[in-house]
Design an enzyme around this catalytic site. Structure first.
Site, PDB file in Angstrom:
ATOM      1  NE  ARG A 194      27.629  91.985  70.344  1.00 25.69           N
ATOM      2  CZ  ARG A 194      28.192  92.211  69.144  1.00 25.69           C
ATOM      3  NH1 ARG A 194      29.327  92.867  69.040  1.00 25.69           N
ATOM      4  NH2 ARG A 194      27.604  91.786  68.057  1.00 25.69           N
TER       5      ARG A 194
ATOM      6  CG  HIS B 280      30.423  88.388  65.181  1.00 28.09           C
ATOM      7  ND1 HIS B 280      30.310  89.359  66.160  1.00 28.09           N
ATOM      8  CD2 HIS B 280      31.205  88.931  64.229  1.00 28.09           C
ATOM      9  CE1 HIS B 280      31.010  90.428  65.814  1.00 28.09           C
ATOM     10  NE2 HIS B 280      31.564  90.197  64.648  1.00 28.09           N
TER      11      HIS B 280
ATOM     12  CD  GLU C 192      29.144  95.118  61.995  1.00 28.20           C
ATOM     13  OE1 GLU C 192      29.800  94.716  61.015  1.00 28.20           O
ATOM     14  OE2 GLU C 192      29.575  95.967  62.788  1.00 28.20           O
TER      15      GLU C 192
ATOM     16  CG  ASN D 164      28.357  96.600  66.127  1.00 26.67           C
ATOM     17  OD1 ASN D 164      27.977  96.573  67.292  1.00 26.67           O
ATOM     18  ND2 ASN D 164      28.716  95.513  65.463  1.00 26.67           N
TER      19      ASN D 164
ATOM     20  CE1 TYR E  70      34.733  99.357  65.476  1.00 25.21           C
ATOM     21  CE2 TYR E  70      32.685  98.567  64.531  1.00 25.21           C
ATOM     22  CZ  TYR E  70      33.750  98.402  65.403  1.00 25.21           C
ATOM     23  OH  TYR E  70      33.814  97.290  66.194  1.00 25.21           O
TER      24      TYR E  70
ATOM     25  CD  GLU F 122      31.377  94.786  66.869  1.00 23.31           C
ATOM     26  OE1 GLU F 122      32.059  95.395  66.004  1.00 23.31           O
ATOM     27  OE2 GLU F 122      30.926  93.655  66.706  1.00 23.31           O
TER      28      GLU F 122
END
Ligand code: FCB
Length: 450
Positions: A79, A122, A167, A291, A293, A356
């Site tokens: 990616r 991005h 995002e 994504n 985290y 991600e």
């Protein structure tokens, strides 16, 4: 169904991810123009150590080295993002040299049997568009659609997997609200406008692109500190609203969540929505990029802490005493399971890619080796959560480690390393870390070790 050894479904894609400004460097080469991140990072005080992406991981010049690294790590998919200011110049004309670079990248991937996953945005908005209001200006959405068309015409014959935006939460609320990302504006009304215009840009590009199209959202489980306290419950609702539902609902259901519309009313949010916008934004997608985290644990009792901008990651968050990464983010692998199940239960179902997931730690190089056991454990735990979600019925098709390489971590500069391969920022040598070698074995086996 999975067996207890943690085997993933056949065809599950094992990937790694990067983003153009974080790895490419070559900021002023081959006709690349300035983006908001060039201007932001060169402004004193905006990034740690004044770091910029001028050289980054030098990926632009080390493309072949990095392709070989991907093969060494047994990646099925890669990616990457396309740098808008490389493709369209300051006069609005197409820059052939910029397209050439991505053709070489895509062809190199295909030659090696690695599936390209292309992200169109991005965060590197051309500065010339920021000078005209950036994402707060509705015209930027049309400019994005035009750029998407150019990239699609150049690469659509070879790229099947497309992501419109990465995002939009960060691009709008962190960039225009909290001001901690480019363009560094602290203008809540502009941030609200940027949310809608980014989503509109997504919808417009979606209508142009053929292939598998998705958007990548950063999603979080949000819990109130005290589940019996009305203020904490409302704080959790608001943060969940701004971080998750403000993006999920329009994209997957074609409507903004009513409570968030109410929260954003003082910022004039609804004034930006025109007839037809939500039909575009809510057009069916082929996949959702997630994504992941960390999670949020929030209170409505802020005490002497002044909320910077509601929804900013730092507002109202209370630590739980969990282990943290070098970013200070709490490690919450179960949260990934929670997020995936929530999507499955509450939204129209579609295939999901984890676009991600990863962690920064303070790596040390000893005798040329980077034995990053903490990162390996992070991946193992989070992949366990993905495997459990699949076993529970969630349709997860692939996983991309963030990141292939140590890189320019936005406002944190080079101080924070997320790579599964180490980058020596003096020589630009790449060395797979222990986590990267481990990931390569998992990818080859299509299973976690017992
Ligand atoms: C995400 C970004 C990515 C990277 C990771 C750590 O929010 O999409 O570029 O910086 O965080």
């Amino acid at each position: 169904m999975l067996d207890s050894a943690g085997v993933f479904p056949e065809g599950f894609l094992w990937g790694a991810a990067t983003a153009a400004y974080q790895v490419e460097g070559a900021a002023a080469e081959d006709g690349r123009c300035e983006s908001i991140w060039d201007v932001f990072s060169r402004t004193p005080g905006r990034t740690v150590n004044g770091d910029t992406g001028d050289v980054a991981a030098n990926h632009y010049h080390l493309l072949d080295v990095d392709l070989a690294l991907m093969t060494e790590l047994n990646l099925d998919a890669y990616r990457f993002s396309v740098s808008w200011p490389r493709i369209i110049d300051d006069d609005g004309a197409i820059n052939r040299k910029g397209i050439d670079f991505y053709e070489r990248l895509v062809d190199g991937l295909l030659d090696r049997g690695i599936t390209p996953f292309l992200t169109l945005y991005h965060w590197d908005l051309p500065q010339r568009l920021e000078d005209r209001g950036g994402w707060a200006n509705r015209d930027t959405a049309q400019h994005f659609a035009d750029y998407a068309q150019v990239v699609h015409e150049a690469l659509g014959d070879r790229v099947h997997n497309w992501t419109t935006l990465n995002e939009p939460y960060c691009a709008s609320l962190l960039g225009y609200g909290a001001g901690v990302h480019a363009p560094g504006r602290r203008e809540p009304k502009a941030a609200a406008a940027a949310v809608h215009h980014l989503l509109l840009a997504h919808g417009m590009a979606r209508s142009i692109i053929r292939g598998d199209v998705g958007i990548t959202l950063n999603l979080y489980p949000v819990q109130p500190v005290n589940p019996y306290d009305a203020q904490d419950i409302d704080a959790a609702r608001r943060v969940d609203g701004l971080q998750n539902r403000l993006f999920l609902d329009p994209v997957l259901r074609g409507e903004y969540p009513a409570d968030v519309l109410e929260d954003l009313a003082p910022l004039g949010f609804a004034d930006h929505i025109r007839p037809g916008d939500l039909n575009l934004i809510g057009a069916p997608l082929d996949t959702l990029g997630v994504n992941y985290y960390t999670g949020h644990h929030v209170t409505g009792h802020v005490g002497d802490r002044t909320p910077e901008w509601i929804g900013s990651e730092h507002v109202h968050n209370v630590g739980r005493g969990l282990p943290t990464t070098a970013m200070g983010w709490e490690e919450l692998p179960d949260g990934l399971f929670t997020v995936l199940n929530r999507l499955h239960d509450e939204y129209p179902r579609l295939p999901i890619h984890i676009t991600e997931n990863g962690a920064a730690y303070d790596d040390t190089v000893v005798d040329g080796r980077i034995d990053d056991h903490a990162r390996r454990r992070y991946f193992e735990q989070h992949l366990g959560a993905v495997r459990d979600a699949i076993a529970a019925g969630v349709d997860v098709r692939g996983y991309f480690a963030w990141s292939l390489l140590d890189n320019f971590e936005w406002a944190e500069g080079y101080a924070k390393r997320f790579g599964i391969a180490h980058v020596d920022f003096d020589t630009f040598a790449r060395t797979p870390k222990l986590s990267g070698r481990w990931y390569a074995t998992v990818a080859r086996a299509n299973a976690l070790p017992e």
